[in-house]
Design a protein around this motif. Sequence first.
Motif, PDB file in Angstrom:
ATOM      1  N   GLU A 103       0.821  -1.216   0.000  1.00 19.56           N
ATOM      2  CA  GLU A 103       0.000   0.000   0.000  1.00 19.56           C
ATOM      3  C   GLU A 103       0.852   1.262   0.000  1.00 19.56           C
ATOM      4  OE1 GLU A 103      -3.385   2.198   2.758  1.00 19.56           O
ATOM      5  OE2 GLU A 103      -3.117   0.024   2.908  1.00 19.56           O
ATOM      6  N   TYR A 104       1.934   1.231   0.771  1.00 24.48           N
ATOM      7  CA  TYR A 104       2.798   2.411   0.855  1.00 24.48           C
ATOM      8  C   TYR A 104       3.983   2.338  -0.114  1.00 24.48           C
ATOM      9  CZ  TYR A 104       0.136   3.598   5.033  1.00 24.48           C
ATOM     10  OH  TYR A 104      -0.882   3.925   5.916  1.00 24.48           O
ATOM     11  N   GLU A 105       4.045   1.261  -0.875  1.00 25.64           N
ATOM     12  CA  GLU A 105       5.002   1.097  -1.978  1.00 25.64           C
ATOM     13  C   GLU A 105       6.463   1.050  -1.539  1.00 25.64           C
ATOM     14  OE1 GLU A 105       4.066   3.220  -5.560  1.00 25.64           O
ATOM     15  OE2 GLU A 105       1.991   3.520  -4.956  1.00 25.64           O
ATOM     16  N   PHE A 106       6.699   0.547  -0.328  1.00 24.70           N
ATOM     17  CA  PHE A 106       8.081   0.397   0.122  1.00 24.70           C
ATOM     18  C   PHE A 106       8.798  -0.735  -0.620  1.00 24.70           C
ATOM     19  CE2 PHE A 106       6.579   2.839   3.805  1.00 24.70           C
ATOM     20  CZ  PHE A 106       7.615   3.755   3.909  1.00 24.70           C
ATOM     21  N   GLU A 107       8.039  -1.674  -1.164  1.00 27.37           N
ATOM     22  CA  GLU A 107       8.691  -2.744  -1.924  1.00 27.37           C
ATOM     23  C   GLU A 107       9.420  -2.170  -3.136  1.00 27.37           C
ATOM     24  OE1 GLU A 107       7.894  -7.226  -3.644  1.00 27.37           O
ATOM     25  OE2 GLU A 107       6.184  -6.034  -2.952  1.00 27.37           O
ATOM     26  N   ASP A 108       8.761  -1.259  -3.844  1.00 29.83           N
ATOM     27  CA  ASP A 108       9.410  -0.623  -4.996  1.00 29.83           C
ATOM     28  C   ASP A 108      10.589   0.236  -4.549  1.00 29.83           C
ATOM     29  OD1 ASP A 108       7.676  -1.795  -6.758  1.00 29.83           O
ATOM     30  OD2 ASP A 108       6.333  -0.080  -6.905  1.00 29.83           O
ATOM     31  N   ALA A 109      10.433   0.897  -3.407  1.00 30.62           N
ATOM     32  CA  ALA A 109      11.532   1.724  -2.888  1.00 30.62           C
ATOM     33  C   ALA A 109      12.749   0.863  -2.568  1.00 30.62           C
ATOM     34  CB  ALA A 109      11.070   2.479  -1.643  1.00 30.62           C
ATOM     35  N   ILE A 110      12.508  -0.291  -1.967  1.00 29.36           N
ATOM     36  CA  ILE A 110      13.609  -1.192  -1.608  1.00 29.36           C
ATOM     37  C   ILE A 110      14.280  -1.744  -2.859  1.00 29.36           C
ATOM     38  CG2 ILE A 110      14.114  -3.456  -0.595  1.00 29.36           C
ATOM     39  CD1 ILE A 110      12.007  -2.721   1.578  1.00 29.36           C
ATOM     40  N   LYS A 111      13.477  -2.130  -3.841  1.00 34.36           N
ATOM     41  CA  LYS A 111      14.041  -2.632  -5.100  1.00 34.36           C
ATOM     42  C   LYS A 111      14.912  -1.572  -5.762  1.00 34.36           C
ATOM     43  CE  LYS A 111      10.387  -5.971  -6.201  1.00 34.36           C
ATOM     44  NZ  LYS A 111       9.233  -6.278  -7.094  1.00 34.36           N
ATOM     45  N   GLU A 112      14.436  -0.338  -5.748  1.00 38.16           N
ATOM     46  CA  GLU A 112      15.205   0.755  -6.353  1.00 38.16           C
ATOM     47  C   GLU A 112      16.474   1.029  -5.555  1.00 38.16           C
ATOM     48  OE1 GLU A 112      14.401   5.314  -7.974  1.00 38.16           O
ATOM     49  OE2 GLU A 112      12.719   4.018  -7.417  1.00 38.16           O
ATOM     50  N   MET A 113      16.365   0.930  -4.241  1.00 41.16           N
ATOM     51  CA  MET A 113      17.528   1.145  -3.384  1.00 41.16           C
ATOM     52  C   MET A 113      18.613   0.110  -3.677  1.00 41.16           C
ATOM     53  SD  MET A 113      17.655   1.233   0.787  1.00 41.16           S
ATOM     54  CE  MET A 113      16.199   2.249   0.858  1.00 41.16           C
TER      55      MET A 113
END
Length: 210
Positions: A103-113
Amino acid sequence: MAVDIALIQKQIEDPQVFSYVELLYQAAEQLREEEGEEKGKEAKIINTLELYSFGTYREYKKKKQEYTIEGSRSFFKLVELSVISVVNDNIGRSITLKELLEEYEFEDAIKEMISEYQIEQLELPFVDTTTTDPILILELILIAIKYKGTIDVRIDEKTSSIEVIATNTLRDVYDDQSYQLKSLSLDDITNRSLSRAKTNLCKWLDKSFT
C-alpha cells in the motif's frame, strides 16, 4: 542570488535533518530572481526540496523526472521520511509489513535502493545488504531508523507487523499562505496540509455542536 545547490544537498544527506521547509521557502524566493538556463535546473531542485518537505516515495515514484536525487544517502533519506510519515499517520495502530510494502510502496523503494542506489554504501546498523528479501530488508530498515531514535515502533516477527507507539520526529506542514506547490498536489499531502487540517477541524466542530 543563485540557489545554493551544494547546501541543499548537504542538508538532504544530513542524517539529523528532517525539516526542509525553511530551506524550500528561501530557495523558492531565490529562484524567482533567477534568469537564464540555470533556472530550469534549479527549478528541479525546488521540486526536490518540496518532495523532501512534504512528500514520500509514493509521490516521487509518480513523477521521477521532476526530481533530482543524488546518491544513496539522499534516496535513503526519502525512504526514512516516508517511514516517518507512515508513523505520524498511524500512531496507536498496527500495520503489517506486507501493507507497508504494497500500500505504501516500500517494496518498490527497496528494489530501487538495491538496484540503483547501492544500499551497502549506507553502512546502516542491522541492515544485511546481502539479502534481497523485501520484508526482511524493510524490517531491518525499521530497526535502523528506530535505533536512531527517529520513531518508536514495536516489531512483531510472529505476525510480521509493527505496532506504532509514538513519533519522535514530525514532518513539515504545508501552508498555502506561505508557499504554492509546484510538483506535489494537495491530494498527495492531505495529512500534511495546514489548510486541510483547519477545514477538517471546522467540520468536526460544526458537527459536534449541532
